[in-house]
Motif scaffolding. Structure first.
Motif, PDB file in Angstrom:
ATOM      1  N   GLY A 245      65.545  42.618  34.299  1.00  0.00           N
ATOM      2  CA  GLY A 245      66.565  42.330  33.294  1.00  0.00           C
ATOM      3  C   GLY A 245      66.255  41.202  32.337  1.00  0.00           C
ATOM      4  N   GLY A 246      65.018  40.742  32.277  1.00  0.00           N
ATOM      5  CA  GLY A 246      64.686  39.625  31.394  1.00  0.00           C
ATOM      6  C   GLY A 246      64.963  39.895  29.931  1.00  0.00           C
ATOM      7  N   LYS A 247      64.762  41.120  29.487  1.00  0.00           N
ATOM      8  CA  LYS A 247      64.928  41.423  28.061  1.00  0.00           C
ATOM      9  C   LYS A 247      66.403  41.508  27.664  1.00  0.00           C
ATOM     10  N   ILE A 248      67.243  42.085  28.515  1.00  0.00           N
ATOM     11  CA  ILE A 248      68.664  42.126  28.168  1.00  0.00           C
ATOM     12  C   ILE A 248      69.255  40.722  28.185  1.00  0.00           C
TER      13      ILE A 248
ATOM     14  N   GLU B 135      75.017  35.557  35.285  1.00  0.00           N
ATOM     15  CA  GLU B 135      76.068  34.553  35.442  1.00  0.00           C
ATOM     16  C   GLU B 135      75.509  33.154  35.204  1.00  0.00           C
ATOM     17  N   ARG B 136      74.313  32.909  35.737  1.00  0.00           N
ATOM     18  CA  ARG B 136      73.666  31.614  35.542  1.00  0.00           C
ATOM     19  C   ARG B 136      73.381  31.356  34.067  1.00  0.00           C
ATOM     20  N   ALA B 137      73.070  32.432  33.341  1.00  0.00           N
ATOM     21  CA  ALA B 137      72.756  32.313  31.918  1.00  0.00           C
ATOM     22  C   ALA B 137      73.989  32.310  31.031  1.00  0.00           C
ATOM     23  N   GLY B 138      75.162  32.460  31.611  1.00  0.00           N
ATOM     24  CA  GLY B 138      76.392  32.406  30.830  1.00  0.00           C
ATOM     25  C   GLY B 138      76.779  33.696  30.161  1.00  0.00           C
ATOM     26  N   CYS B 139      76.382  34.833  30.729  1.00  0.00           N
ATOM     27  CA  CYS B 139      76.760  36.130  30.143  1.00  0.00           C
ATOM     28  C   CYS B 139      77.077  37.110  31.263  1.00  0.00           C
ATOM     29  N   THR B 140      77.526  38.294  30.897  1.00  0.00           N
ATOM     30  CA  THR B 140      77.827  39.341  31.866  1.00  0.00           C
ATOM     31  C   THR B 140      77.032  40.580  31.513  1.00  0.00           C
ATOM     32  N   VAL B 141      76.299  41.123  32.483  1.00  0.00           N
ATOM     33  CA  VAL B 141      75.548  42.357  32.296  1.00  0.00           C
ATOM     34  C   VAL B 141      76.022  43.359  33.337  1.00  0.00           C
ATOM     35  N   SER B 142      76.454  44.520  32.889  1.00  0.00           N
ATOM     36  CA  SER B 142      76.912  45.577  33.794  1.00  0.00           C
ATOM     37  C   SER B 142      75.725  46.448  34.187  1.00  0.00           C
ATOM     38  N   CYS B 143      75.434  46.521  35.477  1.00  0.00           N
ATOM     39  CA  CYS B 143      74.330  47.342  35.975  1.00  0.00           C
ATOM     40  C   CYS B 143      74.860  48.750  36.280  1.00  0.00           C
ATOM     41  N   LEU B 144      74.272  49.758  35.652  1.00  0.00           N
ATOM     42  CA  LEU B 144      74.805  51.113  35.692  1.00  0.00           C
ATOM     43  C   LEU B 144      73.867  52.077  36.395  1.00  0.00           C
ATOM     44  N   SER B 145      74.462  53.021  37.121  1.00  0.00           N
ATOM     45  CA  SER B 145      73.705  54.167  37.610  1.00  0.00           C
ATOM     46  C   SER B 145      73.435  55.112  36.442  1.00  0.00           C
ATOM     47  N   THR B 146      72.674  56.160  36.690  1.00  0.00           N
ATOM     48  CA  THR B 146      72.366  57.104  35.606  1.00  0.00           C
ATOM     49  C   THR B 146      73.632  57.783  35.089  1.00  0.00           C
ATOM     50  N   SER B 147      74.495  58.206  35.987  1.00  0.00           N
ATOM     51  CA  SER B 147      75.724  58.876  35.545  1.00  0.00           C
ATOM     52  C   SER B 147      76.632  57.902  34.786  1.00  0.00           C
ATOM     53  N   GLU B 148      76.706  56.664  35.237  1.00  0.00           N
ATOM     54  CA  GLU B 148      77.516  55.662  34.546  1.00  0.00           C
ATOM     55  C   GLU B 148      76.949  55.355  33.169  1.00  0.00           C
ATOM     56  N   THR B 149      75.629  55.358  33.058  1.00  0.00           N
ATOM     57  CA  THR B 149      74.977  55.101  31.770  1.00  0.00           C
ATOM     58  C   THR B 149      75.384  56.163  30.756  1.00  0.00           C
ATOM     59  N   VAL B 150      75.390  57.401  31.174  1.00  0.00           N
ATOM     60  CA  VAL B 150      75.783  58.499  30.280  1.00  0.00           C
ATOM     61  C   VAL B 150      77.266  58.389  29.937  1.00  0.00           C
TER      62      VAL B 150
ATOM     63  N   ALA C  33      65.883  53.311  36.912  1.00  0.00           N
ATOM     64  CA  ALA C  33      65.792  54.449  37.822  1.00  0.00           C
ATOM     65  C   ALA C  33      65.879  54.005  39.275  1.00  0.00           C
ATOM     66  N   ASP C  34      65.446  52.773  39.553  1.00  0.00           N
ATOM     67  CA  ASP C  34      65.557  52.191  40.886  1.00  0.00           C
ATOM     68  C   ASP C  34      66.527  51.020  40.804  1.00  0.00           C
ATOM     69  N   LEU C  35      67.745  51.225  41.275  1.00  0.00           N
ATOM     70  CA  LEU C  35      68.785  50.199  41.162  1.00  0.00           C
ATOM     71  C   LEU C  35      68.399  48.899  41.861  1.00  0.00           C
ATOM     72  N   ARG C  36      67.518  49.000  42.865  1.00  0.00           N
ATOM     73  CA  ARG C  36      67.127  47.795  43.608  1.00  0.00           C
ATOM     74  C   ARG C  36      66.411  46.782  42.719  1.00  0.00           C
ATOM     75  N   ARG C  37      65.763  47.250  41.666  1.00  0.00           N
ATOM     76  CA  ARG C  37      65.058  46.326  40.781  1.00  0.00           C
ATOM     77  C   ARG C  37      66.024  45.383  40.069  1.00  0.00           C
ATOM     78  N   MET C  38      67.289  45.799  39.943  1.00  0.00           N
ATOM     79  CA  MET C  38      68.278  45.002  39.218  1.00  0.00           C
ATOM     80  C   MET C  38      69.155  44.156  40.140  1.00  0.00           C
ATOM     81  N   LYS C  39      68.822  44.073  41.421  1.00  0.00           N
ATOM     82  CA  LYS C  39      69.733  43.437  42.380  1.00  0.00           C
ATOM     83  C   LYS C  39      70.022  41.976  42.057  1.00  0.00           C
ATOM     84  N   ASP C  40      69.074  41.267  41.460  1.00  0.00           N
ATOM     85  CA  ASP C  40      69.286  39.857  41.134  1.00  0.00           C
ATOM     86  C   ASP C  40      69.878  39.646  39.738  1.00  0.00           C
TER      87      ASP C  40
END
Length: 389
Positions: free
Chosen positions: A231-234, A263-278, A250-257
């Motif tokens: 998630g460094g780019k987002i 939160e530490r960076a002062g923003c909110t990022v929603s991590c989505l499954s493929t169906s949620e992304t669509v 494609a592998d949700l585990r990569r986004m676990k942190d």
């Protein structure tokens, strides 16, 4: 550990890597079994191993053998040192050189040996980079810079530099991006520093930072990082301005942190499954940082240079084209589809974009740009595509 003992450890690890064991795995296994090794010892052994892998063919020529021992003999000769001073057999140092080893070895002569590339990649680099092929290959023989991204929504570069200095980390601005810092000293203290723990800085390559700055993103945009990984780019995009931020992998585990980092960076990022992304589509900007050869980053992961095959490269280009087509369906009219790789190979960059444009209606390539392997950052590619409104 003595310098000779460190060389012995590197020889042992290199033999495992040459036997197709992953370098990181071999280093970790050695460190667990070497409780006597301090942090400086582990760092020195790691440096030996990675430099030998960066310069595998040229060191093998100089050392007379493509073995761990041959590579370390070649490394010493490359530095202008006499291997006999290190290969003493005393204590835990490697056994003394044989007469055959003293006379073996020669300067690299072939292009592949001299540039430290597999022969097929010498051709691919030439076709992709022209006159820049040799400088790129030679740049991949050296260590990569350690660069930080300043979270300018929280601190400016001067403030971040001052905070890092308090923790013994010496950093300076880089021109490649307005957020970029290069670390000159104290890199191993970064993860424990206040600036890092509080989200004021993140480890991020300079070229990657420059590419994120180049993206056209309206204030308040809905932005999706489609191949987010860690998630460094987002996070870099979210630090620029207000918006709604989404991440998919494609592998949700990569986004676990990622939620904690956000939160530490002062923003909110929603991590989505493929169906949620669509379901959340469309987006104003969809970023596709696709899986690639990583050829622009081989200073950091040098064994990948020797593992890549033409067959695997063909698989990757097929995957890249498929991901780009999938992501295109998620972009709103008038929105942007951004395609990035950390590759210097045309078949993963401009060729993929040309194929996409040939097979897709309603898209315009507004610009594309390549960043070379340099003292400021890795090799990187960005294509900026606009969907017809």
């Amino acid at each position: 550990m003595t310098p000779g003992a460190r060389v012995s450890a590197a020889i042992e690890i290199l033999d495992q890597v040459l036997d197709v064991q992953p370098a990181e795995q071999s280093l970790t296994r050695w460190a667990r079994g070497a409780r006597y090794a301090g942090s400086k010892d582990r760092a020195a052994v790691r440096d030996h191993v990675f430099q030998a892998l960066r310069c595998l063919r040229s060191f093998a020529c100089l050392g007379g053998a493509r073995t761990g021992r041959g590579l370390m003999i070649g490394a010493l000769r490359d530095e202008g040192a006499d291997p006999d001073t290190m290969f003493t057999g005393e204590g835990h140092a490697p056994a003394p050189l044989s007469d055959a080893e003293r006379t073996a070895g020669s300067a690299p002569e072939s292009e592949g040996d001299r540039l430290d590339l597999p022969d097929w990649l010498v051709t691919a680099f030439g076709a992709s980079l022209g006159e820049a092929a040799e400088p790129a290959a030679l740049a991949l023989r050296a260590r990569a810079p350690i660069t930080l991204r300043v979270n300018q929504s929280l601190k400016n570069r001067s403030q971040a530099i001052a905070m890092l200095s308090e923790d013994g980390i010496q950093a300076a601005p880089l021109d490649i991006a307005s957020t970029a810092l290069i670390v000159h000293d104290g890199a191993r203290r970064i993860n424990g520093s206040t600036a890092y723990r509080d989200g004021f800085v993140e480890l991020q390559d300079g070229s990657s930072q420059a590419a994120m700055e180049a993206l056209d993103m309206p204030d308040g945009a809905r932005v999706l990082d489609y191949c987010a990984g860690g998630g460094g780019k987002i996070l870099a995009l979210a630090a620029r301005q207000s918006g709604t931020w989404f991440a998919h992998d494609a592998d949700l585990r990569r986004m676990k942190d990622l939620p904690a980092r956000a939160e530490r960076a002062g923003c909110t990022v929603s991590c989505l499954s493929t169906s949620e992304t669509v379901a959340q589509a469309p987006y104003d900007l969809v970023l596709c940082d696709v899986p690639c050869s990583g050829s622009g980053t081989w200073r950091r992961a040098p064994e990948a240079k020797w593992r890549l095959t033409p067959e695997r490269l063909a698989e990757l280009t097929g995957l890249q084209a498929a991901i780009l087509s999938e992501a295109a369906t998620l972009v709103c009219p008038g929105g942007v589809l951004a395609y990035t790789t950390c590759s210097v190979l045309a078949c993963e960059n401009a060729d993929v974009i040309a194929e996409f444009l040939a097979n897709s209606e309603g898209w315009t390539l507004e610009f594309d740009r390549s960043w070379p392997v340099s003292d400021d950052g890795d090799g990187f590619y960005l294509a900026h595509l606009r969907k017809r409104a």
